[in-house]
Design an enzyme around this catalytic site. Structure first.
Site, PDB file in Angstrom:
ATOM      1  CB  CYS A 269      -0.903  -0.149   1.065  1.00  0.00           C
ATOM      2  SG  CYS A 269      -2.193   1.218   1.146  1.00  0.00           S
ATOM      3  CG  HIS A 353      -4.384  -3.838   2.108  1.00  0.00           C
ATOM      4  ND1 HIS A 353      -3.976  -3.262   3.218  1.00  0.00           N
ATOM      5  CD2 HIS A 353      -4.661  -2.865   1.378  1.00  0.00           C
ATOM      6  CE1 HIS A 353      -3.538  -2.007   3.138  1.00  0.00           C
ATOM      7  NE2 HIS A 353      -4.288  -1.657   1.988  1.00  0.00           N
ATOM      8  CD  GLU A 355      -3.223  -6.508   4.507  1.00  0.00           C
ATOM      9  OE1 GLU A 355      -3.856  -5.471   4.882  1.00  0.00           O
ATOM     10  OE2 GLU A 355      -2.282  -6.771   3.711  1.00  0.00           O
TER      11      GLU A 355
END
Length: 379
Positions: A269, A353, A355
């Site tokens: 990001c 992202h 994650e």
């Protein structure tokens, strides 16, 4: 009895609804997020600092809130805009209703407005500044004035505002349905020492690094490269975060030093944008950004499509990539750059992202690639 609330955009558009949070006034950039779930993770993501989040899915609050799902220690979004707040939160893990959760952290929220209309405005005109007023004194003129006064996110360095004040160790792995959040791992289980820059880091990023054997030293955003090198890390991680990456010169200069030293570097990001800037590329402000958990991204190396979680209003400009950077991922929504890899250094980054939290895990193997680079560098 429900209290009233209103949302006023800088173009003068007014939405009237009911308050679902604290009384007060909140100003920020209004964005829309298309995720169907994960509202608590979204609210507590530091990347949403100075933004008012509109959730396009109509029913928000069905599962209540739980401390285990927080991505940071508090809500960072300036306010919440939804269509409908369910009367009942049904979830065996729930500790608090969404409304009570907002009130406990003094966050304003508005429901019962036409979020489809609002989303169309933001899509067609671009992200706008806005103001939510909740309580008994709803002053449209004041709200409009405050929305127009907000300077916007371009040129705003927010990473140093949301970062940790002091360095700390992180050794906790990921949550599981069977066991919940685990105890911290022993150093013997964590062979790789990684320094993670906290520009607004989400906890699930740290957990997924620990899952792969990383012992993390999390440092403040303005930590010098010299201080990091003194820790003798096996790799450096550049986290997500809010605001414009261009003013973060402290992070850009530090990253240049890590690249010169040949350390493995992984950015997500804002960290992706920092790596791009440190390598000689430029960044741009997007019209309305990418916010959601259903964004298709093409992996150019493997020629496959991933569904990813996204949250960014700035992007690295592919047209400005120098020869030492190659594009690895592109958005299938608008063709914008999603991933880069240095051709001369063990460094890479991803705009989305991997994650998730919330979202799919298609991009999770990017964490494995970071470990591969660390192993190669240590060999």
């Amino acid at each position: 009895m429900s209290k009233s609330a209103l949302l006023v955009l800088e173009d003068g558009t007014v939405f009237r609804g009911v308050s679902i949070g604290a009384d007060g006034i909140s100003v920020g950039e209004v964005v829309f997020n298309t995720s169907m779930t994960g509202y608590q993770e979204i609210l507590t993501d530091p990347s949403y600092s100075q933004q008012i989040v509109t959730l396009t899915y109509p029913h928000i609050g069905n599962t209540g809130t739980t401390s285990e799902d927080e991505e940071s220690s508090s809500i960072h979004a300036q306010g919440l805009v939804i269509r409908d707040l369910p009367l009942i939160a049904s979830n065996f893990r729930s500790e608090q209703s969404l409304s009570d959760y907002l009130k406990s952290q003094n966050i304003v929220g508005i429901a019962d407005i036409d979020t489809r209309k609002l989303t169309r405005i933001l899509r067609e005109k671009g992200a706008q500044n806005g103001c939510i007023v909740a309580g008994n004194n709803l002053d449209e003129a004041l709200a409009l004035a405050k929305a127009k006064e907000f300077p916007g996110l371009k040129g705003m360095d927010l990473a140093k505002e949301v970062t940790t004040k002091e360095a700390y160790q992180w050794k906790q792995g990921s949550w599981t349905l069977e066991g919940g959040l685990p105890e911290a791992k022993d150093d013997s289980e964590l062979p790789y020492h990684v320094v993670a820059y906290d520009f607004g880091a989400k906890r699930n990023i740290l957990r997924m690094l620990v899952d792969r054997g990383c012992r993390l030293t999390v440092v403040p955003a303005e930590t010098s490269a010299e201080d990091v090198l003194a820790l003798n890390p096996d790799g450096v991680f550049l986290s997500n975060g809010p605001g414009d990456p261009a003013p973060c010169t402290y992070a850009i200069e530090a990253t240049k030093v890590f690249l010169e030293n040949g350390l493995p570097v992984f950015g997500i990001c804002l960290g992706h944008q920092i790596l791009a800037l440190a390598s000689g590329a430029k960044t741009v402000k997007m019209k309305f950004g990418h916010h959601g958990a259903n964004h298709p991204v093409k992996d150019l190396d493997r020629n496959v499509v991933m569904i990813t979680s996204q949250n960014h209003g700035f992007a690295a400009d592919e047209a400005t990539l120098p020869d030492n950077l190659r594009a690895t991922h592109v958005s299938l929504f608008d063709g914008s750059l999603q991933g880069i890899h240095r051709t001369d250094k063990p460094a890479f980054s991803f705009q989305g992202h991997p994650e998730a939290s919330p979202g799919p895990h298609d991009a999770a193997p990017l964490f494995d690639h970071f470990i591969e680079l660390i192993k190669q560098h240590s060999a």
